[in-house]
Design a protein around this motif. Structure first.
Motif, PDB file in Angstrom:
ATOM      1  N   UNK A  45      30.770 -97.554  69.588  1.00  0.00           N
ATOM      2  CA  UNK A  45      31.572 -98.167  68.376  1.00  0.00           C
ATOM      3  C   UNK A  45      31.462 -99.646  68.497  1.00  0.00           C
ATOM      4  N   UNK A  46      31.503-100.399  67.209  1.00  0.00           N
ATOM      5  CA  UNK A  46      31.559-101.985  67.372  1.00  0.00           C
ATOM      6  C   UNK A  46      32.368-102.297  66.312  1.00  0.00           C
ATOM      7  N   UNK A  47      33.298-103.182  66.779  1.00  0.00           N
ATOM      8  CA  UNK A  47      34.437-103.921  66.109  1.00  0.00           C
ATOM      9  C   UNK A  47      33.777-105.195  65.719  1.00  0.00           C
ATOM     10  N   UNK A  48      33.525-105.907  64.447  1.00  0.00           N
ATOM     11  CA  UNK A  48      33.050-107.095  64.220  1.00  0.00           C
ATOM     12  C   UNK A  48      34.057-107.702  63.206  1.00  0.00           C
ATOM     13  N   UNK A  49      33.908-108.920  63.292  1.00  0.00           N
ATOM     14  CA  UNK A  49      34.914-109.975  62.497  1.00  0.00           C
ATOM     15  C   UNK A  49      33.844-110.421  61.378  1.00  0.00           C
ATOM     16  N   UNK A  50      34.237-110.315  59.907  1.00  0.00           N
ATOM     17  CA  UNK A  50      33.688-110.848  58.949  1.00  0.00           C
ATOM     18  C   UNK A  50      33.171-112.206  59.303  1.00  0.00           C
ATOM     19  N   UNK A  51      34.207-113.114  59.566  1.00  0.00           N
ATOM     20  CA  UNK A  51      33.752-114.558  59.705  1.00  0.00           C
ATOM     21  C   UNK A  51      33.441-114.995  61.009  1.00  0.00           C
ATOM     22  N   UNK A  52      32.174-115.287  61.150  1.00  0.00           N
ATOM     23  CA  UNK A  52      31.814-115.683  62.665  1.00  0.00           C
ATOM     24  C   UNK A  52      31.370-117.144  62.555  1.00  0.00           C
ATOM     25  N   UNK A  54      29.438-119.878  61.470  1.00  0.00           N
ATOM     26  CA  UNK A  54      28.559-120.175  60.629  1.00  0.00           C
ATOM     27  C   UNK A  54      27.490-118.985  60.039  1.00  0.00           C
ATOM     28  N   UNK A  55      28.098-117.700  60.856  1.00  0.00           N
ATOM     29  CA  UNK A  55      27.548-116.490  60.418  1.00  0.00           C
ATOM     30  C   UNK A  55      28.291-115.525  59.850  1.00  0.00           C
ATOM     31  N   UNK A  56      27.708-114.567  59.279  1.00  0.00           N
ATOM     32  CA  UNK A  56      28.695-113.364  58.472  1.00  0.00           C
ATOM     33  C   UNK A  56      28.537-112.074  59.391  1.00  0.00           C
ATOM     34  N   UNK A  57      29.541-111.531  59.820  1.00  0.00           N
ATOM     35  CA  UNK A  57      29.584-110.316  60.552  1.00  0.00           C
ATOM     36  C   UNK A  57      28.677-109.159  59.813  1.00  0.00           C
ATOM     37  N   UNK A  58      28.447-109.114  58.672  1.00  0.00           N
ATOM     38  CA  UNK A  58      27.837-108.084  58.108  1.00  0.00           C
ATOM     39  C   UNK A  58      26.101-108.353  58.436  1.00  0.00           C
ATOM     40  N   UNK A  59      25.747-109.421  58.859  1.00  0.00           N
ATOM     41  CA  UNK A  59      24.494-109.599  59.478  1.00  0.00           C
ATOM     42  C   UNK A  59      24.044-108.720  60.641  1.00  0.00           C
ATOM     43  N   UNK A  61      24.518-105.757  60.760  1.00  0.00           N
ATOM     44  CA  UNK A  61      23.880-104.440  60.386  1.00  0.00           C
ATOM     45  C   UNK A  61      22.334-104.597  60.350  1.00  0.00           C
ATOM     46  N   UNK A  62      21.932-105.386  59.815  1.00  0.00           N
ATOM     47  CA  UNK A  62      20.534-105.771  59.914  1.00  0.00           C
ATOM     48  C   UNK A  62      20.084-105.857  61.359  1.00  0.00           C
ATOM     49  N   UNK A  63      20.825-106.588  62.195  1.00  0.00           N
ATOM     50  CA  UNK A  63      20.193-106.554  63.704  1.00  0.00           C
ATOM     51  C   UNK A  63      20.234-105.047  64.167  1.00  0.00           C
ATOM     52  N   UNK A  64      21.271-104.409  64.180  1.00  0.00           N
ATOM     53  CA  UNK A  64      21.277-102.924  64.364  1.00  0.00           C
ATOM     54  C   UNK A  64      20.107-102.174  63.736  1.00  0.00           C
ATOM     55  N   UNK A  65      19.924-102.519  62.465  1.00  0.00           N
ATOM     56  CA  UNK A  65      18.729-101.556  61.792  1.00  0.00           C
ATOM     57  C   UNK A  65      17.449-101.894  62.547  1.00  0.00           C
ATOM     58  N   UNK A  66      17.184-103.524  62.728  1.00  0.00           N
ATOM     59  CA  UNK A  66      16.012-103.622  63.331  1.00  0.00           C
ATOM     60  C   UNK A  66      15.737-103.143  64.697  1.00  0.00           C
ATOM     61  N   UNK A  67      16.960-103.037  65.593  1.00  0.00           N
ATOM     62  CA  UNK A  67      16.824-102.416  66.863  1.00  0.00           C
ATOM     63  C   UNK A  67      16.914-100.941  66.689  1.00  0.00           C
ATOM     64  N   UNK A  68      17.090-100.206  65.594  1.00  0.00           N
ATOM     65  CA  UNK A  68      17.025 -98.783  65.638  1.00  0.00           C
ATOM     66  C   UNK A  68      18.539 -98.438  66.467  1.00  0.00           C
ATOM     67  N   UNK A  88      30.378-104.610  52.290  1.00  0.00           N
ATOM     68  CA  UNK A  88      30.416-103.759  53.439  1.00  0.00           C
ATOM     69  C   UNK A  88      29.937-102.281  53.176  1.00  0.00           C
ATOM     70  N   UNK A  89      30.059-101.805  51.913  1.00  0.00           N
ATOM     71  CA  UNK A  89      29.551-100.863  51.634  1.00  0.00           C
ATOM     72  C   UNK A  89      27.939-100.514  51.426  1.00  0.00           C
ATOM     73  N   UNK A  90      27.761-101.586  50.845  1.00  0.00           N
ATOM     74  CA  UNK A  90      26.058-101.628  50.874  1.00  0.00           C
ATOM     75  C   UNK A  90      25.261-101.839  51.999  1.00  0.00           C
ATOM     76  N   UNK A  91      25.896-102.290  52.988  1.00  0.00           N
ATOM     77  CA  UNK A  91      25.417-102.426  54.293  1.00  0.00           C
ATOM     78  C   UNK A  91      25.837-101.386  55.369  1.00  0.00           C
TER      79      UNK A  91
END
Length: 362
Positions: A45-52, A54-59, A61-68, A88-91
């Motif tokens: 399981x991964x716990x991630x903060x929304x505010x990182x 200069x970054x967004x924690x939802x990003x 999800x794209x990294x995980x998807x790219x890494x399968x 978050x729902x869309x991600x």
């Protein structure tokens, strides 16, 4: 993002002595990616903060998807809003949680629910995409992988090879030893195929006693080499319930892009080569090649026309007398089927092969 928040979250996790959590930390997405790549076992399981910063924690999800990487993700946010919840729902985030409401009990229950839900989802996906008996890919997932693989090979101009194999005389095994033994034999064949193929290759039970193997990034030798390895590997007797069962397989081989550029043609050509291997005595492999193309195209044309020809009654029945050499008398007749087709007649043997391959009759 915030070291104090991370410390507080770890403290909340530690309040439950009956639950053991092994926690790894990352201060930003780059470090998180590196941590995921380097770990030998995937995170539960991964716990991630929304505010990182200069970054967004939802990003993530794209990294995980790219890494399968498929793992439940809980999103922590200082102040939860409808916009963040929608994002978050869309991600495909598992759950959003406000830090202000994050009690130890709430965190524990959310983690347990996320893990349980993920296990259930994984089990359902396995039922949908994997063969229950052998644990190999099923037909649906294999076809999807094959199609995507060919698209990749077209772009990168690589070659791949398809093996279509069938256990010779498998019905006799079922009839002689029973279906339970037949099922165990299929499992053993699946294990041997897995042990003699590369990790990058895709192996599937295609149906019944048929298996298919997609060999990625091959050359002109690899397909022949692995087909020969499989023939040898399956020569060793299978011991089931104290019985030594000897089996052989026949294999048809086709190659992209040399003989086919679509997944349908690649499968059909391998299937045709398989039938040719069986017709030539079984326990062998045959590679579909350019010299087979004209015969293959003719066969595809006849296969497409035969069902309609049967419905129209185009096939003729011919009686061939069997005469006794001693008496000269006719003592039996052989019933043959002829198919008048344009300027030529298709002989009985080819008609029978076509009917059998199309499974038009039981």
């Amino acid at each position: 993002d915030d070291s104090n928040d991370r410390l507080l979250t770890k403290k909340k996790l530690s309040l439950y002595d009956n639950t053991s959590y092994q926690v790894s930390e990352a201060k930003d997405l780059k470090q998180a990616r590196q941590l995921i790549e380097e770990t030998k076992h995937p995170f539960d399981l991964i716990l991630v903060d929304y505010y990182l910063r200069q970054e967004n924690g939802l990003q993530l999800m794209s990294i995980l998807q790219a890494m399968d990487v498929k793992v439940p993700v809980l999103l922590l946010c200082g102040k939860l809003s409808e916009i963040i919840s929608q994002q978050a729902l869309e991600s495909d985030v598992t759950e959003c949680m406000s830090k202000d409401e994050l009690t130890p009990d709430y965190l524990r229950r959310s983690i347990q629910f996320a893990l349980h839900n993920h296990q259930q989802q994984t089990a359902l996906e396995k039922l949908a995409h994997y063969d229950i008996l052998t644990g190999l890919l099923n037909r649906s997932l294999f076809l999807d992988r094959l199609q995507h693989s060919l698209e990749t090979h077209k772009r990168e101009q690589h070659q791949c090879t398809l093996l279509f194999l069938d256990i010779d005389a498998f019905k006799q095994v079922n009839d002689q030893y029973g279906h339970t033994t037949g099922d165990n034999l299929l499992r053993e064949v699946a294990d041997r195929l897995t042990n003699h193929c590369r990790k990058a290759d895709s192996i599937a039970r295609f149906g019944g006693d048929e298996f298919v193997i997609l060999l990625e990034r091959t050359d002109n030798v690899t397909g022949h080499y692995i087909a020969q390895k499989i023939l040898i590997a399956l020569e060793a007797p299978v011991v089931l319930n104290g019985q030594h069962i000897n089996i052989t397989v026949s294999i048809g081989v086709s190659t992209f892009p040399q003989t086919a550029i679509s997944h349908e043609d690649l499968l059909q050509q391998a299937d045709d080569a398989l039938y040719k291997a069986k017709a030539e005595g079984r326990a062998r492999y045959i590679h579909f090649s350019e010299k087979h193309r004209d015969l293959w195209l003719r066969r595809r044309k006849l296969e497409a026309e035969l069902p309609a020809a049967l419905n129209r009654g185009d096939l003729n029945i011919v009686l061939q007398p069997i005469v006794s050499v001693a008496t000269g008398n006719v003592h039996a007749c052989e019933v043959l089927t002829r198919w008048p087709h344009g300027e030529f007649t298709i002989p009985a043997l080819e008609v029978i092969e076509l009917v059998g391959q199309l499974r038009l009759f039981d």
